[in-house]
Motif scaffolding. Structure first.
Motif, mmCIF file in Angstrom:
data_model
loop_
_atom_site.group_PDB
_atom_site.id
_atom_site.type_symbol
_atom_site.label_atom_id
_atom_site.label_comp_id
_atom_site.label_asym_id
_atom_site.label_seq_id
_atom_site.Cartn_x
_atom_site.Cartn_y
_atom_site.Cartn_z
ATOM 1 N N ARG C 202 0.816 -1.210 0.000
ATOM 2 C CA ARG C 202 0.000 0.000 0.000
ATOM 3 C C ARG C 202 0.848 1.257 0.000
ATOM 4 O O ARG C 202 0.381 2.313 -0.434
ATOM 5 N N GLY C 203 2.073 1.202 0.533
ATOM 6 C CA GLY C 203 2.905 2.400 0.557
ATOM 7 C C GLY C 203 3.806 2.460 1.770
ATOM 8 O O GLY C 203 4.040 1.443 2.432
ATOM 9 N N PHE C 204 4.284 3.653 2.062
ATOM 10 C CA PHE C 204 5.227 3.856 3.169
ATOM 11 C C PHE C 204 4.501 3.832 4.509
ATOM 12 O O PHE C 204 3.533 4.567 4.714
ATOM 13 N N THR C 205 4.984 3.019 5.438
ATOM 14 C CA THR C 205 4.354 2.947 6.747
ATOM 15 C C THR C 205 5.382 3.189 7.846
ATOM 16 O O THR C 205 6.538 2.783 7.715
ATOM 17 N N PHE C 206 4.942 3.859 8.900
ATOM 18 C CA PHE C 206 5.871 4.346 9.923
ATOM 19 C C PHE C 206 5.255 4.195 11.306
ATOM 20 O O PHE C 206 4.146 4.662 11.550
ATOM 21 N N VAL C 207 5.971 3.528 12.197
ATOM 22 C CA VAL C 207 5.507 3.400 13.577
ATOM 23 C C VAL C 207 6.609 3.890 14.513
ATOM 24 O O VAL C 207 7.734 3.403 14.452
ATOM 25 N N GLU C 208 6.264 4.872 15.349
ATOM 26 C CA GLU C 208 7.213 5.348 16.358
ATOM 27 C C GLU C 208 6.822 4.769 17.716
ATOM 28 O O GLU C 208 5.656 4.803 18.099
ATOM 29 N N PHE C 209 7.809 4.217 18.398
ATOM 30 C CA PHE C 209 7.589 3.711 19.756
ATOM 31 C C PHE C 209 8.196 4.695 20.747
ATOM 32 O O PHE C 209 9.414 4.932 20.709
ATOM 33 N N VAL C 210 7.390 5.254 21.636
ATOM 34 C CA VAL C 210 7.956 6.032 22.746
ATOM 35 C C VAL C 210 8.449 5.029 23.780
ATOM 36 O O VAL C 210 7.679 4.172 24.235
ATOM 37 N N SER C 211 9.752 5.109 24.073
ATOM 38 C CA SER C 211 10.382 4.068 24.870
ATOM 39 C C SER C 211 11.212 4.690 25.993
ATOM 40 O O SER C 211 11.141 5.910 26.219
ATOM 41 N N THR C 212 11.991 3.878 26.638
ATOM 42 C CA THR C 212 12.783 4.375 27.776
ATOM 43 C C THR C 212 14.239 3.943 27.641
ATOM 44 O O THR C 212 14.560 3.098 26.814
ATOM 45 N N CYS C 213 15.102 4.539 28.496
ATOM 46 C CA CYS C 213 16.482 4.081 28.586
ATOM 47 C C CYS C 213 16.884 4.127 30.059
ATOM 48 O O CYS C 213 17.535 5.080 30.497
ATOM 49 N N PRO C 214 16.477 3.130 30.842
ATOM 50 C CA PRO C 214 16.764 3.156 32.275
ATOM 51 C C PRO C 214 18.248 3.379 32.559
ATOM 52 O O PRO C 214 18.594 4.168 33.441
ATOM 53 N N THR C 215 19.111 2.722 31.811
ATOM 54 C CA THR C 215 20.543 2.806 32.079
ATOM 55 C C THR C 215 21.055 4.233 31.967
ATOM 56 O O THR C 215 21.659 4.783 32.888
ATOM 57 N N ASN C 216 20.798 4.861 30.839
ATOM 58 C CA ASN C 216 21.364 6.191 30.614
ATOM 59 C C ASN C 216 20.535 7.309 31.255
ATOM 60 O O ASN C 216 21.031 8.415 31.435
#
Lengths: 360, 178, 247
Positions: C202-216
């Motif tokens: 169908r075309g260009f698809t984009f998923v952004e995950f808001v995530s974490t970085c406990p270490t840094n």
């Protein structure tokens, strides 16, 4: 073979690449190679191939990486400043051992320089060019016909060694029209046959277990011991290439030569004219022309030094880059002189003749 | 036999095309040829020139520094390249754009008002064909028939009227140097 | 014995190399589960980035390419054009995609390349040791913004979904978060939609995950999730920006 057509080098290499089975081409416009990208834009769709004008040279070479990782015949082209931008990707292609063809229609530098023919990219082309321990097989044509003939050679060498191959031309060879005769185009079946040699490692359609594959296209080896093995394997490959793929032309090389010239690409055409003029005056001068500038034909240049040769003169359109290789080849046997022309200017046969006469 | 030809003029006057048709025709007649244009910004309005070599032997250097045939379509071209023509060579200039003559005694000089003649023929664009006619009329480096064949191949269907004017211009040029 | 949970076929047997509490493993698993469910593993190729997920090429059990930093969308373009019958995805972090690879992502999206881009945004450079990312929040302290991100000096964080949403070509753009089981279930729906549209060309698809970085970020994993909820989600709103399949 077809009949002769009058064509610019830029168009001839594009046509020859398509005939050699190139079905993917990614590039960014730059003078003096624009006819190449324009020819591809026009002809790739007709050949059922892919043409993408990328957002930058950086993107273009990474598209090449992706397509080469799929085992397809793929090419990009640019001119000096754009080739600099591609060096990151070329390093990754070499590291991941992918077959790809890169055309450099070189121009004057450094920086933005100008758009006239020059050979200032010799070091970059023959010493890897990007970061890390690697080499790019580099072929330097001196006519439109040879430029075109190098397309299939370049793809075959890239396939054989799984290594990037550069064709190092310049603005003169790109812009000049000469008669050219093309080889017959590979059929889709022949192209597929060529690409099949990569199926044991490239990205391609998969199957379930037990025939499932997990192919990784990669230049990362985080464990130094593993990277050492990888780079040593690359080193063995480069030795093999040095042994098998030196290409050169001897022009009027004989035992009575008083002097030997060394020049490649456009510069060698001018030197030939000077040698011809000197011949008419009874002076016997020869030339060894490296056709592969990496691997450099060290032995062949050394072998060109006849018993009466007192001096070797290198002619280049730069400040003297190949002269270092010529000196390595001659290894102190006779003095090695250099004459150059820079700024995108080209010396005339008369200039070259006068330089040679200084030493006769 | 080797001809070193230099054609020069303002961008759009067709100097590069003169070289192209000569080279194509010479190639069709079995000669070695090369066609090397100046390129870059001068394509767009400045002075454009092309070096053409036609030879019986393989061409080493395609660069023409001292032409034996010069076509100067404008004054800057005549001033710049006129003094470089080899003794015994040929110089053809377009007087509509070259008010000052070269006046060398050691070469053959032809002057013709090419814009005027081209307009009379019916299209100012064919002025470069007059120059081609003058070159081949004087040097016989390629035959009229080869040029006619080549031009017909790409114009006969596309624009027969322009083809006719082109051929007329070549013949006119040949007559000028008879 | 009944098997109630197993490793997806689309993941290899290798153990992840991620820090404890890192959400890359969750994102990998969602993508692999969906590849299994859509039965596309054999026709799928992926591109790994440079960053913490640099070894993603070892973890997904399909053919994979490792791209130079930021170039994954260009590499994916070459792969998709070379093998148009296959499905291509990239997996990229915020430094890779929103800083050094800005040109590549924008132009791949603008061409409407038939690829899926998974973008993991945790507002920091992880692998190199906690430097400021293009998505680091205003005032956020990192090793290269030790006094806090000064927006007058270095600008505001880049909202990639919003940026891509200004283009005509993209087919599907959604931002999701991985901060709780409910959000993860929602995120999987987005992954499925993206890969289904990919499968359907169908075309260009984009998923952004808001995530974490406990270490840094210097927090334990649960605190990191709370911090992300309080600080990231207000700036990076989890929402669907574009779904041409539902228009």
């Amino acid at each position: 073979m077809g009949k002769k057509v009058l064509m610019k080098g830029n168009e001839a290499i594009a046509e020859a690449a398509i005939r050699a089975g190139c079905r993917l081409y990614f590039a960014y416009p730059i003078t003096p190679q624009s006819e190449l990208i324009e020819y591809m834009a026009k002809m790739m769709p007709k050949a059922d191939g892919v043409f993408v004008q990328a957002e930058s040279e950086v993107a273009a070479i990474n598209m090449v990486y992706g397509a080469a990782g799929c085992g397809r015949r793929v090419m990009t082209s640019s001119s000096s400043p754009g080739i600099s931008l591609k060096q990151e990707g070329i390093s990754y292609i070499a590291g991941a051992q992918l077959p790809a063809v890169i055309v450099n229609v070189a121009r004057g530098g450094p920086g933005l320089g100008d758009i006239q023919p020059a050979q200032g990219d010799y070091f970059q082309a023959t010493r890897g060019g990007g970061h890390g321990d690697y080499y790019v097989i580099c072929l330097a044509p001196n006519s439109v016909q040879e430029f075109a003939d190098m397309a299939s050679l370049a793809f075959d060498l890239a396939d054989k060694y799984r290594n990037p191959v550069m064709i190092l031309a310049d603005g003169l060879l790109g812009q000049m029209m000469e008669p050219v005769e093309f080889k017959d185009a590979l059929t889709p079946e022949e192209i597929l046959e060529k690409e099949k040699q990569h199926w044991d490692w490239c990205c391609r359609p998969n199957e379930d277990e037990p025939n499932h594959h997990h192919h990784e296209i990669n230049s990362l080896e985080i464990d130094p011991k593993e990277l050492e093995k990888h780079v040593l394997r690359l080193g063995e490959k480069y030795d093999l290439i040095r042994e098998n793929e030196c290409r050169w032309e001897n022009y009027n090389v004989n035992d009575d030569n008083e002097l030997l010239c060394c020049a490649y690409g456009t510069a060698s055409r001018i030197v030939k004219s000077a040698i011809d003029q000197l011949k008419e005056e009874g002076k016997n001068v020869g030339m060894v022309r490296p056709i592969s500038v990496w691997p450099f034909p060290y032995q062949q240049v050394a072998a060109g030094v006849g018993p009466k040769v007192k001096r070797v003169v290198t002619f280049e359109l730069n400040l003297g880059q190949m002269v270092e290789d010529v000196k390595l080849a001659i290894n102190g046997k006779v003095p090695v002189e250099f004459m150059g022309k820079v700024g995108g200017l080209v010396f005339t046969p008369e200039d070259v003749k006068a330089e040679i006469e200084k030493y006769l | 036999m080797r001809h070193d030809i230099l054609c020069s003029g303002f961008g759009g006057q067709g100097a590069l095309t003169i070289g192209k048709f000569i080279a194509k025709a010479a190639m069709a007649e079995g000669k070695f040829v090369s066609w090397l244009p100046s390129y870059g910004p001068e394509m767009r309005g400045g002075t454009a020139n092309v070096s053409v070599v036609v030879s019986d032997a393989e061409i080493a250097s395609p660069i023409v520094s001292f032409p034996n045939v010069l076509v100067a379509l404008n004054q800057p071209s005549l001033d710049k390249f006129g003094p470089e023509v080899k003794a015994g060579g040929l110089m053809i200039a377009n007087t509509d754009m070259c008010p000052n003559k070269l006046g060398r005694k050691d070469i053959t000089e032809y002057y013709a008002p090419m814009n005027t003649i081209a307009k009379e023929i019916g299209n100012e664009k064919v002025l470069n064909m007059i120059a081609i006619g003058m070159i081949i009329g004087h040097t016989k480096m390629v035959s009229y028939e080869t040029l006619e064949k080549d031009l017909s191949a790409f114009l006969l269907k596309k624009n027969p009227q322009l083809l006719e004017m082109n051929l007329k211009a070549i013949k006119h040029g040949m007559d000028l140097v008879k | 014995m009944q098997v109630v949970a197993t490793r997806p076929k689309s993941l290899t047997d290798l153990q992840f190399t991620y820090c404890p509490g890192c959400l890359h493993g969750v994102a990998h698993r969602l993508i692999a589960e969906v590849m299994d469910e859509l039965d596309i593993r054999n026709e799928t190729m992926g591109v790994a980035p440079v960053g913490c997920s640099v070894f993603a090429y070892k973890f997904f059990d399909c053919d994979m390419q490792e791209a130079a930093h930021g170039r994954a969308p260009a590499v994916a373009t070459g792969m998709k054009r070379a093998r148009p019958d296959m499905h291509v995805f990239t997996y990229q972090g915020d430094g890779d995609l929103a800083a050094i690879g800005t040109a590549e992502i924008i132009h791949a999206a603008n061409r409407g390349e038939h690829i899926t881009v998974f973008f993991v945004n945790n507002a920091i450079y992880g692998m190199t040791g906690g430097q400021m990312a293009p998505t680091s929040l205003p005032g956020m302290k990192t090793t290269t913004s030790p006094y806090g991100r000064d927006v007058d000096d270095i600008g505001y964080p880049i909202r990639v979904c919003e940026l891509l949403d200004s283009l005509v070509a993209p087919f599907y753009i959604e931002r999701v978060s991985l901060l709780s089981p409910a959000e993860i279930i929602k995120a999987k729906r987005a992954v499925k939609k993206a890969l289904l549209y990919n499968k359907e060309e169908r075309g260009f698809t984009f998923v952004e995950f808001v995530s974490t970085c406990p270490t840094n970020w210097g927090m334990d994993p649960m605190k990191a999730r709370d911090w992300a909820r309080e600080n990231m989600l207000p700036f990076f709103k989890a929402q669907k920006f574009r779904d041409k399949g539902e228009e």
